[in-house]
Scaffold this motif. Structure first.
Motif, PDB file in Angstrom:
ATOM      1  N   LEU A   1       0.803  -1.213   0.000  1.00  0.00           N
ATOM      2  CA  LEU A   1       0.000   0.000   0.000  1.00  0.00           C
ATOM      3  C   LEU A   1       0.840   1.268   0.000  1.00  0.00           C
ATOM      4  CD1 LEU A   1      -2.729  -1.075   2.599  1.00  0.00           C
ATOM      5  CD2 LEU A   1      -2.814  -1.246   0.111  1.00  0.00           C
ATOM      6  N   ASP A   2       2.128   1.149   0.273  1.00  0.00           N
ATOM      7  CA  ASP A   2       2.989   2.332   0.304  1.00  0.00           C
ATOM      8  C   ASP A   2       4.421   1.893   0.053  1.00  0.00           C
ATOM      9  OD1 ASP A   2       3.070   5.351   1.081  1.00  0.00           O
ATOM     10  OD2 ASP A   2       4.709   4.445   2.215  1.00  0.00           O
ATOM     11  N   SER A   3       5.261   2.844  -0.332  1.00  0.00           N
ATOM     12  CA  SER A   3       6.666   2.530  -0.601  1.00  0.00           C
ATOM     13  C   SER A   3       7.412   2.099   0.649  1.00  0.00           C
ATOM     14  CB  SER A   3       7.354   3.748  -1.224  1.00  0.00           C
ATOM     15  OG  SER A   3       7.269   4.868  -0.358  1.00  0.00           O
ATOM     16  N   MET A   4       6.901   2.446   1.848  1.00  0.00           N
ATOM     17  CA  MET A   4       7.566   2.041   3.080  1.00  0.00           C
ATOM     18  C   MET A   4       7.612   0.524   3.211  1.00  0.00           C
ATOM     19  SD  MET A   4       9.185   3.096   5.669  1.00  0.00           S
ATOM     20  CE  MET A   4       9.890   2.282   7.082  1.00  0.00           C
ATOM     21  N   ILE A   5       6.599  -0.170   2.692  1.00  0.00           N
ATOM     22  CA  ILE A   5       6.589  -1.635   2.755  1.00  0.00           C
ATOM     23  C   ILE A   5       7.726  -2.203   1.917  1.00  0.00           C
ATOM     24  CG2 ILE A   5       5.216  -3.693   2.232  1.00  0.00           C
ATOM     25  CD1 ILE A   5       2.721  -2.047   2.799  1.00  0.00           C
ATOM     26  N   ILE A   6       7.938  -1.653   0.731  1.00  0.00           N
ATOM     27  CA  ILE A   6       9.055  -2.094  -0.105  1.00  0.00           C
ATOM     28  C   ILE A   6      10.376  -1.758   0.560  1.00  0.00           C
ATOM     29  CG2 ILE A   6      10.163  -1.817  -2.349  1.00  0.00           C
ATOM     30  CD1 ILE A   6       7.550  -3.281  -2.542  1.00  0.00           C
ATOM     31  N   GLU A   7      10.461  -0.581   1.187  1.00  0.00           N
ATOM     32  CA  GLU A   7      11.705  -0.174   1.853  1.00  0.00           C
ATOM     33  C   GLU A   7      12.091  -1.157   2.949  1.00  0.00           C
ATOM     34  OE1 GLU A   7      13.514   3.672   4.330  1.00  0.00           O
ATOM     35  OE2 GLU A   7      11.523   3.751   3.416  1.00  0.00           O
ATOM     36  N   GLU A   8      11.127  -1.568   3.759  1.00  0.00           N
ATOM     37  CA  GLU A   8      11.435  -2.508   4.833  1.00  0.00           C
ATOM     38  C   GLU A   8      11.818  -3.878   4.302  1.00  0.00           C
ATOM     39  OE1 GLU A   8       8.085  -2.571   7.440  1.00  0.00           O
ATOM     40  OE2 GLU A   8       8.775  -0.823   8.571  1.00  0.00           O
ATOM     41  N   MET A   9      11.343  -4.213   3.109  1.00  0.00           N
ATOM     42  CA  MET A   9      11.629  -5.529   2.547  1.00  0.00           C
ATOM     43  C   MET A   9      13.017  -5.632   1.932  1.00  0.00           C
ATOM     44  SD  MET A   9       9.079  -7.675   2.922  1.00  0.00           S
ATOM     45  CE  MET A   9       7.319  -7.708   3.301  1.00  0.00           C
ATOM     46  N   ILE A  10      13.588  -4.505   1.477  1.00  0.00           N
ATOM     47  CA  ILE A  10      14.846  -4.594   0.728  1.00  0.00           C
ATOM     48  C   ILE A  10      16.022  -3.933   1.432  1.00  0.00           C
ATOM     49  CG2 ILE A  10      13.565  -4.667  -1.447  1.00  0.00           C
ATOM     50  CD1 ILE A  10      14.364  -1.776  -1.944  1.00  0.00           C
ATOM     51  N   GLU A  11      15.814  -3.262   2.569  1.00  0.00           N
ATOM     52  CA  GLU A  11      16.942  -2.609   3.233  1.00  0.00           C
ATOM     53  C   GLU A  11      17.835  -3.634   3.912  1.00  0.00           C
ATOM     54  OE1 GLU A  11      15.375   0.157   5.988  1.00  0.00           O
ATOM     55  OE2 GLU A  11      14.256  -1.321   7.133  1.00  0.00           O
ATOM     56  N   ASP A  12      19.093  -3.231   4.169  1.00  0.00           N
ATOM     57  CA  ASP A  12      20.098  -4.166   4.681  1.00  0.00           C
ATOM     58  C   ASP A  12      19.842  -4.559   6.127  1.00  0.00           C
ATOM     59  OD1 ASP A  12      21.238  -2.621   2.375  1.00  0.00           O
ATOM     60  OD2 ASP A  12      22.900  -3.995   2.694  1.00  0.00           O
ATOM     61  N   GLN A  13      19.575  -3.584   6.993  1.00  0.00           N
ATOM     62  CA  GLN A  13      19.365  -3.863   8.415  1.00  0.00           C
ATOM     63  C   GLN A  13      18.044  -3.230   8.856  1.00  0.00           C
ATOM     64  OE1 GLN A  13      22.697  -3.108  11.008  1.00  0.00           O
ATOM     65  NE2 GLN A  13      24.208  -3.595   9.437  1.00  0.00           N
ATOM     66  N   PRO A  14      16.961  -4.022   8.853  1.00  0.00           N
ATOM     67  CA  PRO A  14      15.643  -3.452   9.163  1.00  0.00           C
ATOM     68  C   PRO A  14      15.517  -2.907  10.581  1.00  0.00           C
ATOM     69  CG  PRO A  14      15.451  -5.611   8.108  1.00  0.00           C
ATOM     70  CD  PRO A  14      16.882  -5.435   8.474  1.00  0.00           C
ATOM     71  N   PHE A  15      16.335  -3.394  11.523  1.00  0.00           N
ATOM     72  CA  PHE A  15      16.199  -2.963  12.906  1.00  0.00           C
ATOM     73  C   PHE A  15      17.073  -1.757  13.239  1.00  0.00           C
ATOM     74  CE2 PHE A  15      14.971  -7.464  12.993  1.00  0.00           C
ATOM     75  CZ  PHE A  15      13.723  -7.347  13.569  1.00  0.00           C
ATOM     76  N   SER A  16      17.770  -1.232  12.261  1.00  0.00           N
ATOM     77  CA  SER A  16      18.570  -0.033  12.508  1.00  0.00           C
ATOM     78  C   SER A  16      17.662   1.189  12.540  1.00  0.00           C
ATOM     79  CB  SER A  16      19.624   0.133  11.410  1.00  0.00           C
ATOM     80  OG  SER A  16      20.288   1.372  11.533  1.00  0.00           O
ATOM     81  N   PRO A  17      17.898   2.131  13.457  1.00  0.00           N
ATOM     82  CA  PRO A  17      17.075   3.356  13.453  1.00  0.00           C
ATOM     83  C   PRO A  17      17.380   4.277  12.293  1.00  0.00           C
ATOM     84  CG  PRO A  17      18.802   3.525  15.103  1.00  0.00           C
ATOM     85  CD  PRO A  17      18.865   2.128  14.561  1.00  0.00           C
ATOM     86  N   PHE A  18      18.518   4.089  11.632  1.00  0.00           N
ATOM     87  CA  PHE A  18      18.914   4.966  10.537  1.00  0.00           C
ATOM     88  C   PHE A  18      18.314   4.480   9.219  1.00  0.00           C
ATOM     89  CE2 PHE A  18      22.197   5.618  13.706  1.00  0.00           C
ATOM     90  CZ  PHE A  18      22.348   6.995  13.707  1.00  0.00           C
ATOM     91  N   PRO A  19      17.768   5.388   8.423  1.00  0.00           N
ATOM     92  CA  PRO A  19      17.222   4.981   7.115  1.00  0.00           C
ATOM     93  C   PRO A  19      18.343   4.577   6.163  1.00  0.00           C
ATOM     94  CG  PRO A  19      17.201   7.374   7.326  1.00  0.00           C
ATOM     95  CD  PRO A  19      17.638   6.832   8.674  1.00  0.00           C
ATOM     96  N   GLN A  20      18.119   3.515   5.425  1.00  0.00           N
ATOM     97  CA  GLN A  20      19.116   3.042   4.459  1.00  0.00           C
ATOM     98  C   GLN A  20      18.709   3.306   3.019  1.00  0.00           C
ATOM     99  OE1 GLN A  20      19.435  -1.015   6.241  1.00  0.00           O
ATOM    100  NE2 GLN A  20      18.888   0.341   7.924  1.00  0.00           N
ATOM    101  N   LEU A  21      17.534   3.906   2.829  1.00  0.00           N
ATOM    102  CA  LEU A  21      17.083   4.361   1.525  1.00  0.00           C
ATOM    103  C   LEU A  21      16.525   5.773   1.690  1.00  0.00           C
ATOM    104  CD1 LEU A  21      15.226   1.184   0.189  1.00  0.00           C
ATOM    105  CD2 LEU A  21      17.473   1.998  -0.525  1.00  0.00           C
ATOM    106  N   LEU A  22      16.733   6.593   0.697  1.00  0.00           N
ATOM    107  CA  LEU A  22      16.235   7.966   0.735  1.00  0.00           C
ATOM    108  C   LEU A  22      14.834   8.012   0.150  1.00  0.00           C
ATOM    109  CD1 LEU A  22      16.590  11.051   1.068  1.00  0.00           C
ATOM    110  CD2 LEU A  22      17.646  11.067  -1.201  1.00  0.00           C
TER     111      LEU A  22
END
Length: 505
Positions: free
Chosen positions: A216-237
């Motif tokens: 439903l939103d790009s945030m779902i894709i972001e959580e699926m493909i980022e390197d470390q999902p539990f990091s507080p720092f964003p890994q995609l802009l």
């Protein structure tokens, strides 16, 4: 364009169309049972239906459907093949469907489906007409000088905004679908010959592993493909600005656009790219460099100043000048809480006011947050709950957090401020250093699509400091960032010095 990720439909047993129109209509009515927005029109010939049109009301232009499709079907006679029907309809975007499952997705995506008696194929006609939000300037990424256009929720419009700026065929847009129920369209955008193929293959592989019921939103894709999902720092802009996406594509980065979301995802990124603003590239280099350094300073203030105040006031009073120490001691004379509890109370209250200002309507949100901060701060001082220096420290910290241009990075700093503050309240300056060292250790191990998060410093790429520590003139930025192993790194050819030659007297 490339169409991928039909595994969701392959997991189901596909049922092909029958050559009998009545059988096909029975099956389609069964699949759309209790779906009152799905319209099934039967077009008879000699008192028996020979054609049927199925569409979703509200997703298509009904006047165009009547003029281009239904009126022509009324004048046609059987037998007619799908190829003949396709040539007679004056519609540019058509394709064939051969089974019920893909036909359902086509109808719910805004296509009109034409079923023909005696044919086991259906013709899907695209007459999509959706109510969408107009293109306007993103509220969270405003600039004084620069483009005012922002992404909207419609994927085709967002792709057109990119194509208007990058007219080269080297910009590739690969379309995919995700979500077993939503069938959301996702676009993978990159510049062929500029983006690194290994990074591109890694993104494709991560996207291929996504199997979810809905996107439903790009945030779902972001959580699926980022390197470390539990990091507080964003890994995609995440950005709403097409000019930012185009600039990143020309640097060799990769963008992901999701239908229904105005935010595009860009990777790989670094910590310093999150601290950059589009405004930096629309002002003079000296002004941009000064503001960038000011942003770095306030980034450190937002993370460390409350902790530093708690540590010095609790354990290292000798570091405070005598006059200032007497003033602070006088203001804290009737405060019943230690400095740590006082700081936690004020920070939690400030964060609550910030969230309240965001959730309230725009007309009253900013007024409530500002007035609330003033009233609560003054009331807390008068009630003897907190001291005036603590209110000032929290206010400076809040202003510093607003200087961070990326909202996700600002949220990470707001979150990390509390554990660092607790460490400082327990161990003093030693605790502050322990907290900073732990954060730096985490940043050193963090990756964005395989690229070190602290590049270019961790990779010792000195030539990229010209667009990190400062913002050098464009004619000095000869090479693209070394994001991976891309060989096409030169973006300025020939003469790179913009200084005009001296004229002959």
């Amino acid at each position: 364009m490339k169409q991928m990720n039909n595994e969701q439909l392959d997991l189901q047993q596909r049922n092909p169309f029958s050559t009998c129109l009545a059988t096909n209509l029975v099956e389609m009515r069964r699949m759309f049972d209790n779906c009152d927005d799905i319209i099934i029109l039967e077009i008879p010939q000699k008192e028996s239906p020979r054609f049927a049109v199925i569409f979703a009301s509200g997703l298509i232009n009904t006047s165009e459907l009547d003029r281009l499709v239904i009126n022509k079907l009324n004048r046609m006679s059987l037998p007619v093949l799908p190829d003949q029907l396709r040539s007679r309809l004056a519609v540019s975007s058509t394709h064939y469907e051969t089974d019920y499952e893909t036909a359902v997705v086509s109808i719910t995506s805004g296509n009109s489906l034409i079923l023909i008696d005696g044919c086991d194929q259906a013709l899907a006609v695209s007459l999509v007409s959706l109510e969408t939000r107009g293109i306007e300037e993103p509220a969270a990424e405003t600039v004084v000088r620069g483009p005012r256009e922002g992404f909207v929720e419609q994927l085709t419009t967002n792709c057109s905004l990119l194509r208007r700026r990058l007219k080269s065929p080297a910009m590739k847009i690969e379309l995919m679908q995700f979500g077993r129920h939503t069938h959301t369209s996702v676009a993978l955008v990159h510049m062929q010959g500029i983006a690194d193929e290994s990074v591109l293959a890694e993104v494709r592989e991560r996207l291929d592993h996504i199997d979810i019921d809905g996107v439903l939103d790009s945030m779902i894709i972001e959580e699926m493909i980022e390197d470390q999902p539990f990091s507080p720092f964003p890994q995609l802009l995440a950005t709403e600005r097409p000019d930012v996406v185009c600039s990143c594509l020309l640097e060799g980065r990769i963008a992901v656009l999701v239908d229904g979301s105005p935010f595009a995802l860009i990777g790989p990124i670094t910590l310093f790219s999150l601290l950059q603003s589009p405004e930096d590239y629309y002002q003079r280099t000296t002004i941009s460099s000064a503001i960038r350094w000011l942003r770095y300073l306030y980034f450190g203030i937002a993370l460390t100043v409350p902790s530093l105040y708690v540590a010095v006031l609790s354990y290292h009073q000798e570091m405070i000048p005598a006059i200032l120490l007497f003033t602070i001691a006088e203001s804290r004379e009737h405060i019943p809480f230690p400095a740590l509890i006082e700081a936690l109370l004020m920070e939690i209250t400030f964060e609550g006011l910030r969230e309240a200002g965001i959730r309230l309507p725009k007309q009253v949100g900013s007024a409530v947050s500002i007035v609330g901060a003033l009233v609560i701060g003054q009331a807390a001082i008068a009630a003897g709950i907190v001291s005036s220096p603590m209110v000032m420290v929290v206010a400076i910290t809040g202003i510093a957090s607003f200087m961070i241009p990326n909202f996700a990075l600002g949220g990470a700093i707001r979150l990390l401020r509390f554990p660092v503050m607790i460490c400082s309240g327990i161990l003093g300056l030693y605790g502050l250093m322990v907290g900073i060292i732990l954060i730096l250790t985490h940043l050193l191990t963090l990756r964005s699509l395989g690229v070190p998060y602290l590049s270019p410093f961790i990779a010792k790429i000195n030539e990229e400091w010209k667009d990190t520590l400062v913002r050098a003139p464009k004619w000095q930025l000869v090479f693209r960032p070394r994001l991976a192993l891309s060989s096409n790194r030169r973006r300025i050819a020939g003469q790179t010095n913009s200084k005009p030659k001296k004229r002959m007297q």
